[in-house]
Design a protein around this motif. Sequence first.
Motif, short mmCIF file in Angstrom:
data_model
loop_
_atom_site.label_atom_id
_atom_site.label_comp_id
_atom_site.label_asym_id
_atom_site.label_seq_id
_atom_site.Cartn_x
_atom_site.Cartn_y
_atom_site.Cartn_z
N ARG A 183 0.82 -1.21 0.00
CA ARG A 183 0.00 0.00 0.00
C ARG A 183 0.86 1.27 0.00
O ARG A 183 0.55 2.24 0.68
CB ARG A 183 -0.94 0.01 1.21
N PHE A 184 1.94 1.27 -0.79
CA PHE A 184 2.75 2.47 -0.89
C PHE A 184 2.00 3.54 -1.68
O PHE A 184 1.34 3.23 -2.67
CB PHE A 184 4.07 2.18 -1.61
N PRO A 185 2.10 4.81 -1.30
CA PRO A 185 1.60 5.90 -2.15
C PRO A 185 2.35 5.89 -3.48
O PRO A 185 3.43 5.31 -3.60
CB PRO A 185 1.93 7.17 -1.34
N VAL A 186 1.80 6.58 -4.49
CA VAL A 186 2.35 6.52 -5.84
C VAL A 186 3.84 6.86 -5.88
O VAL A 186 4.65 6.12 -6.42
CB VAL A 186 1.57 7.45 -6.80
N LYS A 187 4.24 7.97 -5.29
CA LYS A 187 5.64 8.40 -5.38
C LYS A 187 6.57 7.48 -4.59
O LYS A 187 7.68 7.18 -5.04
CB LYS A 187 5.78 9.85 -4.92
N GLU A 188 6.13 7.00 -3.44
CA GLU A 188 6.97 6.06 -2.68
C GLU A 188 7.09 4.74 -3.43
O GLU A 188 8.16 4.13 -3.46
CB GLU A 188 6.38 5.83 -1.29
N PHE A 189 6.00 4.31 -4.05
CA PHE A 189 6.01 3.12 -4.88
C PHE A 189 7.04 3.28 -5.99
O PHE A 189 7.92 2.43 -6.19
CB PHE A 189 4.61 2.92 -5.47
N LEU A 190 6.96 4.38 -6.74
CA LEU A 190 7.84 4.59 -7.87
C LEU A 190 9.30 4.76 -7.44
O LEU A 190 10.22 4.28 -8.11
CB LEU A 190 7.39 5.82 -8.66
N GLY A 232 10.17 8.89 -23.19
CA GLY A 232 9.15 8.17 -22.43
C GLY A 232 9.28 8.40 -20.94
O GLY A 232 8.27 8.56 -20.23
N ALA A 233 10.52 8.44 -20.43
CA ALA A 233 10.73 8.67 -19.01
C ALA A 233 10.24 10.06 -18.59
O ALA A 233 9.61 10.23 -17.54
CB ALA A 233 12.21 8.51 -18.66
N LEU A 234 10.53 11.07 -19.41
CA LEU A 234 10.10 12.43 -19.09
C LEU A 234 8.58 12.56 -19.17
O LEU A 234 7.96 13.22 -18.33
CB LEU A 234 10.77 13.43 -20.04
N ALA A 235 7.98 11.91 -20.16
CA ALA A 235 6.52 11.92 -20.26
C ALA A 235 5.89 11.22 -19.06
O ALA A 235 4.85 11.66 -18.53
CB ALA A 235 6.08 11.25 -21.56
N GLY A 236 6.51 10.15 -18.61
CA GLY A 236 6.00 9.43 -17.45
C GLY A 236 6.06 10.26 -16.19
O GLY A 236 5.15 10.20 -15.35
N ARG A 237 7.10 11.06 -16.04
CA ARG A 237 7.20 11.95 -14.86
C ARG A 237 6.05 12.93 -14.82
O ARG A 237 5.48 13.19 -13.76
CB ARG A 237 8.55 12.70 -14.90
N TRP A 238 5.69 13.46 -15.98
CA TRP A 238 4.55 14.39 -16.04
C TRP A 238 3.25 13.66 -15.72
O TRP A 238 2.40 14.16 -14.99
CB TRP A 238 4.48 14.99 -17.45
N LEU A 239 3.12 12.43 -16.23
CA LEU A 239 1.89 11.67 -16.04
C LEU A 239 1.72 11.21 -14.60
O LEU A 239 0.60 11.22 -14.06
CB LEU A 239 1.90 10.46 -16.97
N ALA A 240 2.81 10.81 -13.95
CA ALA A 240 2.72 10.24 -12.60
C ALA A 240 2.12 11.22 -11.61
O ALA A 240 1.39 10.83 -10.70
CB ALA A 240 4.10 9.80 -12.13
N GLY A 241 2.42 12.50 -11.75
CA GLY A 241 1.89 13.48 -10.83
C GLY A 241 0.40 13.74 -11.00
O GLY A 241 -0.21 14.44 -10.18
N ARG A 242 -0.19 13.16 -12.03
CA ARG A 242 -1.61 13.39 -12.32
C ARG A 242 -2.46 12.13 -12.22
O ARG A 242 -3.66 12.18 -12.49
CB ARG A 242 -1.74 14.00 -13.73
N LEU A 243 -1.83 11.01 -11.87
CA LEU A 243 -2.58 9.75 -11.76
C LEU A 243 -3.17 9.57 -10.38
O LEU A 243 -2.43 9.53 -9.39
CB LEU A 243 -1.65 8.57 -12.07
N PRO A 244 -4.49 9.40 -10.25
CA PRO A 244 -5.08 9.05 -8.95
C PRO A 244 -4.60 7.67 -8.51
O PRO A 244 -4.28 6.81 -9.34
CB PRO A 244 -6.59 9.03 -9.23
N GLN A 245 -4.53 7.45 -7.19
CA GLN A 245 -4.01 6.19 -6.65
C GLN A 245 -4.76 4.98 -7.21
O GLN A 245 -4.16 3.98 -7.61
CB GLN A 245 -4.10 6.20 -5.12
N HIS A 246 -6.10 5.04 -7.22
CA HIS A 246 -6.87 3.87 -7.65
C HIS A 246 -6.64 3.56 -9.13
O HIS A 246 -6.55 2.40 -9.53
CB HIS A 246 -8.37 4.08 -7.38
#
Length: 266
Positions: A183-190, A232-246
Amino acid sequence: MPRPRHPSSTRRWAQRACDVPDLAWFAWVLLGIASIVVGLSKTAVPGAGTIAVAIFAAVLPARRSTGTILLLLIVADLFAVTMYRRSANWRALVRLAPAVVAGVLLGVWFLAFAQDEWVKRVIGIILLGVIAVTLLRRRLQGLVTDAEPHRLAAATYGTLGGFTTMVANAAGPVMSMYFLAARFPVKEFLGTVAWFFALVNVSKVPFSLGLGLITVPGLLIDAVLVPLVVAGALAGRWLAGRLPQHLFERLVIGFTIVGAVYLLVA
């Protein structure tokens, strides 16, 4: 004195060493898409990398594809670690370390004897089993809490993760299931995943060289594809901050299932 190599022979050898492998245009398109997915999987959606592994294995010879994509994964790992270096759960990583080392060594032994078809089937079965157990744990509420997974889970997932990453660079889904259970939060998970794979993938390089998985043609392919991994890595960084946990968790599980099914039926 040693006999000098014939000039024409030297030129032919140099040309073979420097030429990018001759692939059809659609093969390059597929490899390009897979490279973007590699970057995205490291900074936004762990588990998606299995799709990239599948594409590389479909386009290139199976053994060469493993070594070729490994170096692209390491490039993406560098970006992921830089982006999430302060978010890792080091306690979880230390708990996993012994089992992962054992799994990697088991994978090296397995690669020395197993045929490609065995490798794909075994990994596909493992991934589907891991998904089933994880979903069952989450459904039973009482067994899934905000506490970190039990030591037995660390030993099991760590060994499977080490084994699957060595034989097919396919440990993303296995470790994603483990960290989802925590149950890690998104950023801790990543952040935890980023450090995990950065350390593991670098440690695999000597084994891959020894097994002949890393080749000059593979390195030349990597040189062409690295910019797409970075994008792809840079695009993922932008996307990760906008993804809800669920949504993040559903994407991880979904990509894991797709990758596992492909390995079974390909």
